[in-house]
Write an enzyme that holds these catalytic residues in place. Structure first.
Site, PDB file in Angstrom:
ATOM      1  N   CYS A 135       0.918  -1.676  -0.350  1.00  0.00           N
ATOM      2  CA  CYS A 135      -0.348   0.106  -0.490  1.00  0.00           C
ATOM      3  C   CYS A 135       0.781   1.211  -0.061  1.00  0.00           C
ATOM      4  O   CYS A 135       1.313   1.508  -0.921  1.00  0.00           O
ATOM      5  CB  CYS A 135      -1.404  -0.156   0.810  1.00  0.00           C
ATOM      6  SG  CYS A 135      -2.711   1.073   1.299  1.00  0.00           S
ATOM      7  N   ILE A 136       0.476   1.785   1.072  1.00  0.00           N
ATOM      8  CA  ILE A 136       1.305   3.464   1.252  1.00  0.00           C
ATOM      9  C   ILE A 136       3.202   3.487   1.401  1.00  0.00           C
ATOM     10  O   ILE A 136       4.345   3.988   1.315  1.00  0.00           O
ATOM     11  CB  ILE A 136       0.912   4.120   2.064  1.00  0.00           C
ATOM     12  CG1 ILE A 136       1.651   5.797   1.542  1.00  0.00           C
ATOM     13  CG2 ILE A 136       0.942   4.173   3.350  1.00  0.00           C
ATOM     14  CD1 ILE A 136       0.429   6.328   0.474  1.00  0.00           C
TER      15      ILE A 136
END
Length: 220
Positions: A135-136
């Site tokens: 994800c991030i």
């Protein structure tokens, strides 16, 4: 049996670890027979979000205590662990990671990573051990690579802002769908965009399961 560290940033997509990503990661590792140590920093969250209405709540919560919800209490302070204790380390995402583990949500590409997580990532990379980022989390890894003066490649999915910010750190990017992974063979970094791109939990699961499989394959 491979010893894998999993670093969480709280409990909840908007102010801690993304719960789906965290649980899928732990499930895939368990199915693979890995010996998992779950970690989180012992610190206050940047803020607390009411996940029902998205509003900031006038209270404070501790990242380690909140992450213990996902870990069912079986969790340790990341400050007490070093890279030589693991064969690989994996970071699930969540917007809370970009607020608690590093301050990307507030400062963009000029962000900084908290000391103990930066140390752990550097120890893993210096030892030539695999690192997974979901994800991030690839943005955090890019920041540490920049700090180390290294080149590398990660994915920001197809998100133009995230991709531009990673590239501003001097790290290459490659687009990927939620169910895909990008592998930096030189640094043994495996990344997947998960909910940066995902339209459903099964897409997230497919990408994370591929990431876990590849990380375990890269262990010497």
């Amino acid at each position: 049996m491979s010893k894998i560290g999993v670093v969480l940033s709280g409990c909840g997509a908007q102010d801690g670890s993304e719960i789906h990503e965290s649980v899928i990661t732990l499930l895939a590792l368990d199915r693979a027979g890995a010996n998992v140590t779950i970690m989180a920093p012992d610190m206050n969250q940047f803020h607390v979000i009411n996940h029902l209405d998205g509003e900031i709540m006038n209270t404070s919560r501790n990242v380690l205590i909140e992450a213990a919800r996902i870990a069912r209490g079986n969790i340790v302070d990341v400050a007490t662990k070093t890279g030589n204790e693991f064969d690989a380390v994996i970071f699930p995402g969540g917007t809370g990671m970009a607020k608690n583990i590093f301050d990307y949500a507030m400062t963009g590409p000029k962000c900084t990573v908290i000391r103990d997580v930066q140390r752990l990532v550097m120890e893993i990379l210096d030892a030539g051990k695999p690192l997974g980022a979901i994800c991030i989390a690839p943005v955090m890894v890019a920041k540490v690579l920049q700090k180390m003066g290294r080149s590398g490649i990660v994915t920001g999915g197809y998100n133009e802002q995230i991709t531009a910010d990673i590239q501003a750190m001097g790290i290459k990017t490659e687009p990927a769908k939620a169910y895909d992974i990008i592998v930096d063979e030189q640094n043994k970094i495996v990344t997947t965009p998960a909910y940066v791109e995902a339209q459903s939990i099964h897409q997230v699961a497919e990408g994370i399961e591929k990431l876990i499989k590849k990380v375990l394959e890269l262990i010497d």
